[in-house]
Design an enzyme around this catalytic site. Sequence first.
Site, mmCIF file in Angstrom:
data_model
loop_
_atom_site.group_PDB
_atom_site.id
_atom_site.type_symbol
_atom_site.label_atom_id
_atom_site.label_comp_id
_atom_site.label_asym_id
_atom_site.label_seq_id
_atom_site.Cartn_x
_atom_site.Cartn_y
_atom_site.Cartn_z
ATOM 1 N N PRO A 97 48.627 45.379 -34.822
ATOM 2 C CA PRO A 97 48.252 46.515 -35.683
ATOM 3 C C PRO A 97 49.165 46.651 -36.902
ATOM 4 O O PRO A 97 48.855 47.409 -37.805
ATOM 5 C CB PRO A 97 48.390 47.720 -34.756
ATOM 6 C CG PRO A 97 49.332 47.294 -33.686
ATOM 7 C CD PRO A 97 49.247 45.813 -33.554
ATOM 8 N N ALA A 131 56.655 42.648 -30.925
ATOM 9 C CA ALA A 131 56.655 41.208 -31.178
ATOM 10 C C ALA A 131 56.768 40.479 -29.837
ATOM 11 O O ALA A 131 57.402 40.980 -28.902
ATOM 12 C CB ALA A 131 57.826 40.853 -32.082
ATOM 13 N N GLY A 154 48.414 37.746 -39.002
ATOM 14 C CA GLY A 154 48.744 36.701 -39.965
ATOM 15 C C GLY A 154 49.202 35.423 -39.293
ATOM 16 O O GLY A 154 48.969 35.207 -38.104
ATOM 17 N N ASP A 155 49.891 34.591 -40.072
ATOM 18 C CA ASP A 155 50.370 33.309 -39.551
ATOM 19 C C ASP A 155 51.361 33.527 -38.404
ATOM 20 O O ASP A 155 51.432 32.717 -37.482
ATOM 21 C CB ASP A 155 51.061 32.518 -40.674
ATOM 22 C CG ASP A 155 50.066 32.123 -41.764
ATOM 23 O OD1 ASP A 155 48.889 31.886 -41.441
ATOM 24 O OD2 ASP A 155 50.462 32.067 -42.943
ATOM 25 N N ARG A 262 60.285 44.110 -45.087
ATOM 26 C CA ARG A 262 58.976 44.139 -44.429
ATOM 27 C C ARG A 262 58.137 45.342 -44.854
ATOM 28 O O ARG A 262 56.914 45.276 -44.936
ATOM 29 C CB ARG A 262 59.135 44.134 -42.906
ATOM 30 C CG ARG A 262 59.189 42.733 -42.356
ATOM 31 C CD ARG A 262 58.665 42.596 -40.940
ATOM 32 N NE ARG A 262 58.374 41.200 -40.667
ATOM 33 C CZ ARG A 262 57.184 40.654 -40.779
ATOM 34 N NH1 ARG A 262 56.155 41.386 -41.120
ATOM 35 N NH2 ARG A 262 56.991 39.378 -40.546
#
Length: 502
Positions: A97, A131, A154-155, A262
């Site tokens: 999210p 994470a 994302g990646d 970030r």
Amino acid sequence: MSPVPENCFVPTSEIIAVEETELNKKQRNIGKWQKMAKPHAFTVYYVKKARNHRWRCSDVTFWCVDEHLCNQWIQALKELLEMQKSRPKQLLVYINPYGGKRQGKSIYEQKVAPLFSLASISTDVVITEHANHAKDNLFEVNINKYDGVVCVGGDGMFSEVMHGLIGRMQKDSGIDQNNPKAPLVQCNIRIGIIPAGSTDCICYSTVGISDPVTSALHIIVGDCQPLDVSSVHHNNTFLKYSVSLLGYGFYGDILKDSEKKRWMGPMRYDYSGFKTFLSHHYYEGTISFQPAKHTVGSPRDKDSCRTGCYICKKSEQQLAEQHKECGLKHEEDEEEWKVIKGKFLAINAVNMSCACPRSPKGLSPAAHLADGSADLILVRKCSRFDFLRYLVRHTNQDDQFDFSFVDVYRVKSFQFTSKLSEDNESNVTDIGKKRFGQFCRDHPACCCNIANSTWNCDGETLDSSAIQVRVHCQFVKLFARGIEENSKDEAAYSQSSIEQLL
Ligand SMILES: CCCCCCCCCCCCC/C=C/[C@@H](O)[C@H](CO)NC(=O)CCCCCCCCCCCCCCC
Ligand SMILES: Nc1ncnc2c1ncn2[C@@H]1O[C@H](COP(=O)(O)OP(=O)(O)OP(=O)(O)O)[C@@H](O)[C@H]1O
Ligand SMILES: [Ca+2]
């Protein structure tokens, strides 16, 4: 009836779903149908190809008065869909999210979930809470239950899912990932990427666009694209796998700086990119590599990797032969190593072009998704102006390798040691040191004394600057088909078209 463009051909492999349709009053009152007794109808949902590799879900509704005939059509089309064996029925979905612009959840709910439901795909959805949530979870779930794993993010999110899947496969097979020469077990469960990140380079390079609906449709039709994966070790310790960029110097420094920012979202990379460009740090070290002799391609080729790429197909055949005669494989250890020592602004090893919206042709435009090699790009110390010229060429048609300070090699393995760690007598394997006689004479060693950079491994920093890297040919599979050549025109032609049926 929805307007259908003339000469619309739809391959059965690109039909998304077929549904019986209730016609509403307004529809029934159009044209000659209004005179008919209760018409029966069904709707075919199909992939419509738009510009720039974008896919959309379109539909066409067929009517007739004969209920039996209508049902026969529905039945026949459903049977055709049942025959598409590569389509997933059950998917495990991980949503980050907080990736990119923090839109992952709404992108999935609004754009993707309705398509999965239309295509009768069942899903188990996990919204990640921290994470490594997805990665850890993949070690616990009953993986055999699923036909694929989808990551929304994302990646970095893709990397997590890939590490979870590969790690799980090795654990289940009792293989130690810390052994750089271990015969790793391939991962056959496909991964789908719904792009919702900052760079989305893996999605862009394998589909041709970063667009959630397009990616969802590639998953639904059951596409399959193998990808090369590099394993990265420090001595006998496994660090990471990489599919896109392993970058030391420029891209490592950008990443390190951007991690502190970030909160800026995707913009952080432009900010840190500009800052890193101005700092103009170069790093001294030794890079040793084994050229990829098995592949006929070169990083300077004019043609790039596209759907059905013959260079990747050739590697697939070689891989199948290798699997048959396992044992002969380790001859590669004895193959030639080339050693280069110098001062580098950037060392980039890419397993794929690394095309992304910032650079639609990528860091190495002719790199292949599944040829078992990586392109190793060495950007030596040069002026700021020259480095800027090099960077700008990533955004236009000019050749970014046509500079005296840039070298590019296609490799199957490499290792790097920074001058600092060499001086500290790091105990990295000594292939590089044995060959010091071959150091590039144009760029002799000097005594610049700069701290180490860090490696950017698909958007994550590595703890060690001394690394050993090996490319594993076609090691994971994606729900993608590579970038289609002139996709819009090609869409119109297929032998198994619904047109033939009608
Ligand atoms: C003058 C314009 C030059 C533009 C040059 C653009 C080159 C862009 C090349 C992008 C390559 C992306 C490689 C992908 C790596 C991913 O595995 C990884 C994970 O998502 N992403 C990043 O590490 C994130 C890396 C993000 C890198 C952004 C680089 C931005 C550079 C800006 C330099 C500005 C210089 C301006 C001087 C006036
Ligand atoms: N719930 C979460 N909270 C915090 N971090 C998370 C969460 N879920 C996943 N992550 C981590 O966030 C990192 C970045 O995520 P993601 O790749 O989706 O987006 P991004 O910020 O756009 O990055 P990228 O530049 O790689 O595209 C991943 O490495 C992942 O491990
Ligand atoms: Ca490759």
